[in-house]
Design a protein around this motif. Sequence first.
Motif, PDB file in Angstrom:
ATOM      1  N   ALA A 104      -3.099   1.890  -6.981  1.00 11.93           N
ATOM      2  CA  ALA A 104      -3.622   0.718  -6.269  1.00 11.93           C
ATOM      3  C   ALA A 104      -4.977   0.310  -6.825  1.00 11.93           C
ATOM      4  O   ALA A 104      -5.266  -0.882  -6.986  1.00 11.93           O
ATOM      5  CB  ALA A 104      -3.726   1.014  -4.779  1.00 11.93           C
ATOM      6  N   ALA A 110      -6.328  -2.151  -0.866  1.00 12.18           N
ATOM      7  CA  ALA A 110      -6.394  -0.765  -1.308  1.00 12.18           C
ATOM      8  C   ALA A 110      -7.319  -0.032  -0.333  1.00 12.18           C
ATOM      9  O   ALA A 110      -8.053  -0.662   0.429  1.00 12.18           O
ATOM     10  CB  ALA A 110      -6.922  -0.661  -2.734  1.00 12.18           C
ATOM     11  N   LEU A 163       0.841  -1.196   0.000  1.00  9.96           N
ATOM     12  CA  LEU A 163       0.000   0.000   0.000  1.00  9.96           C
ATOM     13  C   LEU A 163       0.879   1.250   0.000  1.00  9.96           C
ATOM     14  O   LEU A 163       1.875   1.304   0.717  1.00  9.96           O
ATOM     15  CB  LEU A 163      -0.896   0.039   1.239  1.00  9.96           C
ATOM     16  CG  LEU A 163      -2.133  -0.831   1.237  1.00  9.96           C
ATOM     17  CD1 LEU A 163      -2.811  -0.778   2.605  1.00  9.96           C
ATOM     18  CD2 LEU A 163      -3.100  -0.396   0.164  1.00  9.96           C
TER      19      LEU A 163
END
Length: 185
Positions: A114, A44, A17
């Motif tokens: 992401a 995400a 992340l």
Amino acid sequence: MAKFNVRPDIDAAAERLQSTLGSKREIQRLPEVLWEGETVEMLATGLYGKGNGLVAMTSQRLIFLKHGVMSQQLEDFPYGRISSVQWSGGMLTGTLTVFASGNKAEIKQMPKDAGKALADALRARLSGPGIPPAGPAGVPAPQVAPIAAVPDVASRLQTLDQLRAAGAITDEEYRDRRAKILDSL
């Protein structure tokens, strides 16, 4: 990036992340909502409904988890019920739209990189073989694949390559799965 020491699969996904801002509590609580044997492949952050939370792509479903002090929210989308996925990105963020069982769910304000990677991995998962239809209470139903539906080795390897490129599986998982596919020849 912060270390969570929750579970190896969750820790690996959390390390990828860009930011865990607003999702630390959800990452810590994620094992509580996972099914037995379910593993996390990708994470995400995003806004769904009225809450900013965590989007988790697992081995069995897509999960949105918001665990606030005053309220909690959990919504899951078993892969067998997802009909399509749409990604629309802006300069920094975008929206992931999931069409499942006649419903439409929009997860907004996902970081662009992401969100796109997660959408691509979801598409690869949905186009790939072996997504069991969900049974009652979201439990995957047993799957009986007709012989004609068994994909050829080339398409299985291509799907595996897409999952690795999207970051949905690690290099080690890629090597293991690739070896199993080639061993099945």
